[in-house]
Structure formats: structure tokens, C-alpha cells
Write a protein that holds these residues in place. Structure first.
Motif, PDB file in Angstrom:
ATOM      1  N   GLY A  35      64.420  52.281   0.807  1.00 25.03           N
ATOM      2  CA  GLY A  35      63.092  51.876   0.364  1.00 25.03           C
ATOM      3  C   GLY A  35      61.941  52.145   1.301  1.00 25.03           C
ATOM      4  O   GLY A  35      61.844  53.182   1.921  1.00 25.03           O
ATOM      5  N   THR A  36      61.064  51.145   1.422  1.00 21.04           N
ATOM      6  CA  THR A  36      59.795  51.327   2.121  1.00 21.04           C
ATOM      7  C   THR A  36      59.936  51.539   3.621  1.00 21.04           C
ATOM      8  O   THR A  36      58.997  51.968   4.266  1.00 21.04           O
ATOM      9  CB  THR A  36      58.866  50.126   1.885  1.00 21.04           C
ATOM     10  OG1 THR A  36      59.547  48.951   2.316  1.00 21.04           O
ATOM     11  CG2 THR A  36      58.485  50.019   0.432  1.00 21.04           C
ATOM     12  N   CYS A  37      61.086  51.234   4.186  1.00 21.36           N
ATOM     13  CA  CYS A  37      61.234  51.446   5.629  1.00 21.36           C
ATOM     14  C   CYS A  37      61.379  52.918   5.953  1.00 21.36           C
ATOM     15  O   CYS A  37      61.490  53.296   7.109  1.00 21.36           O
ATOM     16  CB  CYS A  37      62.442  50.679   6.158  1.00 21.36           C
ATOM     17  SG  CYS A  37      64.010  51.327   5.586  1.00 21.36           S
ATOM     18  N   SER A  38      61.358  53.764   4.960  1.00 24.27           N
ATOM     19  CA  SER A  38      61.691  55.168   5.156  1.00 24.27           C
ATOM     20  C   SER A  38      60.504  56.119   5.016  1.00 24.27           C
ATOM     21  O   SER A  38      60.697  57.300   4.870  1.00 24.27           O
ATOM     22  CB  SER A  38      62.759  55.547   4.147  1.00 24.27           C
ATOM     23  OG  SER A  38      62.268  55.303   2.847  1.00 24.27           O
ATOM     24  N   ARG A  39      59.313  55.618   5.109  1.00 25.74           N
ATOM     25  CA  ARG A  39      58.143  56.477   4.884  1.00 25.74           C
ATOM     26  C   ARG A  39      58.103  57.700   5.788  1.00 25.74           C
ATOM     27  O   ARG A  39      57.636  58.738   5.398  1.00 25.74           O
ATOM     28  CB  ARG A  39      56.866  55.670   5.035  1.00 25.74           C
ATOM     29  CG  ARG A  39      56.677  54.710   3.900  1.00 25.74           C
ATOM     30  CD  ARG A  39      55.339  54.013   3.984  1.00 25.74           C
ATOM     31  NE  ARG A  39      55.361  52.886   3.065  1.00 25.74           N
ATOM     32  CZ  ARG A  39      55.175  51.641   3.417  1.00 25.74           C
ATOM     33  NH1 ARG A  39      54.931  51.343   4.685  1.00 25.74           N
ATOM     34  NH2 ARG A  39      55.229  50.681   2.538  1.00 25.74           N
ATOM     35  N   GLY A  40      58.580  57.580   7.016  1.00 28.35           N
ATOM     36  CA  GLY A  40      58.560  58.703   7.940  1.00 28.35           C
ATOM     37  C   GLY A  40      59.851  59.493   7.974  1.00 28.35           C
ATOM     38  O   GLY A  40      59.989  60.417   8.764  1.00 28.35           O
ATOM     39  N   LEU A  41      60.800  59.144   7.120  1.00 29.81           N
ATOM     40  CA  LEU A  41      62.118  59.780   7.145  1.00 29.81           C
ATOM     41  C   LEU A  41      62.023  61.241   6.726  1.00 29.81           C
ATOM     42  O   LEU A  41      61.511  61.566   5.662  1.00 29.81           O
ATOM     43  CB  LEU A  41      63.066  59.032   6.209  1.00 29.81           C
ATOM     44  CG  LEU A  41      64.527  59.452   6.227  1.00 29.81           C
ATOM     45  CD1 LEU A  41      65.155  59.124   7.575  1.00 29.81           C
ATOM     46  CD2 LEU A  41      65.290  58.737   5.120  1.00 29.81           C
TER      47      LEU A  41
END
Length: 140
Positions: A35-41
């Protein structure tokens, strides 16, 4: 892997480049929804493990994702249509899983896709014409 995801969520990281690699180490279980913790993934590689279940829907929120490798696991169900919204993807490997249904026609909108590996899946239907122009489409 879940603890890594939880740590990122709690820190609300806005890192420019995040890489998640768990390949191959025979990790078992379901892939947590990132989810949202992955914006920079940019790189998500969980290939060569014993992950099972569905491809997590949160993967479609990884707007900077360039490299997605979930091959050689025990994933099932369908390919999330939202993956096609990840316009920066250049590499997708879902090979050697139990994924079935059809290749989403929305994949034609992934402009920079170079490698699409859907080998040894239970897919039906046709490859959308636009993605048949990828530099590499491995065996279906």
C-alpha cells in the motif's frame, strides 16, 4: 517481510529509491499488502520463494515501480488490472505461478515495458496488440 512493511508505514518514509528484494530465500506465506508505504518503491523482487495467495492490490499504488518480479512462487488468481497504471514499469515477471484468467488489455498502456514474462501460467486470451511490440515477450 511484514515487519519491513510495518516499519516503513510507521516512519511514513518519502524516500526517493526503495528496493525490496527477498529473492530467492524460500520465504513462505502471503505477500503483505504494501500500500501507501510504497510510494518510492522502484524495485520489488520476491521471486523464487514460496509465497502464495493473490498478488497484493497495494502493488498498484507503487507509482514509481520499474521492476516487478514475483516469478517462481505459488501465487494464484488474476493479474491486477491496476498494474497497467504503473507507467514506468520496464520489467514484469509473474512466470511459474498459478495465476489464471486473461492478460489485462490495459497492459497496452504500459509505455516503457521491455520484458513481460508470463511463462508457465494458466492464462487465456490474446496478448493485447500494443504490448506485442515489447522488445521481449517470453513464452506464454
Amino acid at each position: 517481510m511484514a515487519d519491513v512493511v510495518e516499519q516503513e508505514e510507521s516512519n511514513k518514509m518519502n524516500a526517493r529509491n526503495i528496493v525490496v528484494v527477498f529473492a530467492p530465500n524460500m520465504t513462505q506465506g502471503e505477500i503483505p499488502n504494501i500500500g501507501t508505504c510504497s510510494r518510492g518503491l522502484e524495485v520489488f523482487d520476491v521471486s523464487g520463494n514460496n509465497f502464495y495467495g493473490k498478488i497484493p492490490s497495494g502493488i498498484t499504488e507503487c507509482s514509481r515501480l520499474k521492476y516487478l518480479d514475483m516469478g517462481f512462487n505459488r501465487l494464484d488468481g488474476s493479474i491486477p488490472v491496476g498494474i497497467a497504471d504503473l507507467k514506468g514499469l520496464v520489467f514484469i515477471r509473474l512466470a511459474n505461478n498459478s495465476i489464471d484468467r486473461i492478460i489485462p488489455t490495459e497492459f497496452r498502456s504500459i509505455e516503457w515495458l521491455e520484458v513481460l514474462d508470463l511463462n508457465n501460467l494458466k492464462l487465456s486470451g490474446e496478448i493485447p496488440v500494443e504490448i506485442s511490440n515489447c522488445r521481449f515477450i517470453l513464452e506464454l
